[in-house]
Design a protein around this motif. Structure first.
Motif, short mmCIF file in Angstrom:
data_model
loop_
_atom_site.label_atom_id
_atom_site.label_comp_id
_atom_site.label_asym_id
_atom_site.label_seq_id
_atom_site.Cartn_x
_atom_site.Cartn_y
_atom_site.Cartn_z
N THR A 1 -13.03 31.25 69.59
CA THR A 1 -14.07 32.27 69.75
C THR A 1 -14.61 32.63 68.37
OG1 THR A 1 -12.55 34.12 69.56
CG2 THR A 1 -12.90 33.20 71.79
N THR A 2 -15.76 33.24 68.33
CA THR A 2 -16.33 33.61 67.03
C THR A 2 -15.47 34.62 66.28
OG1 THR A 2 -18.53 33.09 67.86
CG2 THR A 2 -18.42 34.44 65.88
N LEU B 1 -16.42 25.85 70.18
CA LEU B 1 -16.75 27.23 69.84
C LEU B 1 -17.49 27.86 71.02
CD1 LEU B 1 -16.70 29.42 67.64
CD2 LEU B 1 -18.83 28.45 66.76
N CYS B 2 -16.92 28.93 71.58
CA CYS B 2 -17.48 29.54 72.78
C CYS B 2 -17.11 31.02 72.84
CB CYS B 2 -16.94 28.83 74.02
SG CYS B 2 -17.57 29.47 75.58
N ASP B 3 -18.06 31.86 73.18
CA ASP B 3 -17.81 33.30 73.35
C ASP B 3 -18.04 33.75 74.78
OD1 ASP B 3 -17.23 33.51 70.67
OD2 ASP B 3 -19.19 34.30 70.10
N ALA C 1 -20.39 23.36 70.09
CA ALA C 1 -20.65 24.79 70.27
C ALA C 1 -21.43 25.03 71.55
CB ALA C 1 -21.41 25.35 69.08
N SER D 1 -24.03 34.49 68.95
CA SER D 1 -23.21 35.40 68.13
C SER D 1 -23.40 35.10 66.65
CB SER D 1 -21.72 35.24 68.48
OG SER D 1 -21.49 35.55 69.83
N SER E 1 -23.35 30.76 73.83
CA SER E 1 -22.86 32.11 73.57
C SER E 1 -22.40 32.27 72.12
CB SER E 1 -21.71 32.45 74.53
OG SER E 1 -20.65 31.51 74.39
N ALA E 2 -21.67 31.32 71.61
CA ALA E 2 -21.18 31.43 70.23
C ALA E 2 -22.32 31.27 69.23
CB ALA E 2 -20.11 30.37 69.98
#
Length: 170
Positions: free
Chosen positions: A122-123, A101-103, A6, A13, A9-10
């Motif tokens: 993405t989330t 996992l990345c936003d 991860a 979130s 950013s995620a």
């Protein structure tokens, strides 16, 4: 357990909804081994210093840091991302993680292209997967996405819009 890496950013979130009864972060920690680079921990600590929703979300994640597998990562100095993203992508590739996992929505194409065999998630997409795998009810996922969207200023985000459409069909 599946291996997931991860990015900051995620995690921020996910931290925005840590006050809810059943949280996506709890589900992930119960069903995956989550690895993060030390650089992501540093970014979470820096963000937690702010007295705002992102700071509170970062602190909520840091409060659960013992559940994560934190790894040292050597940065690729030529990689045009910030230290946390750079380290997280490198870690995902080094570990051959199943998911990343990345936003970081403004750089997703670059991040996606940099991942060797790891699936970028993405989330908002994660929430739809948690519903599909019966970890969350559609109404609960919709409420969590709404809270995240407000906290993260995702009102016009196409990933959020697509996730909302998917959740309405489920």
């Amino acid at each position: 357990m599946a291996l997931l890496v991860a990015d900051t950013s995620a995690l921020v979130s996910l931290g925005t909804v840590e006050a809810h009864a059943q949280t996506p972060l709890s589900i992930l920690l119960d069903t995956n081994q989550i690895c993060i680079p030390e650089q992501v921990v540093t970014e979470l600590e820096e963000t937690a210093a702010y007295d705002d929703p992102s700071g509170n979300a970062s602190q909520a994640v840091l409060d659960r840091l013992s559940a994560f597998n934190v790894r040292a990562v050597t940065l690729d100095e030529d990689f045009p991302l910030d230290d946390g993203e750079n380290a997280a992508v490198s870690l995902a590739n080094d570990l051959e993680a199943r998911q990343f996992l990345c936003d970081e929505f403004n750089k997703l194409a670059l991040i996606h292209a940099s991942l060797a065999d790891t699936r970028l998630v993405t989330t908002p997409t994660l929430l739809t997967a948690l519903v599909r795998n019966e970890h969350l009810a559609p109404a609960d996922a919709t409420a969590l996405l709404s809270t995240m969207s407000d906290a993260r200023s995702w009102e016009t985000n196409t990933y959020v819009a697509q996730a909302q459409k998917t959740l309405k069909r489920q």
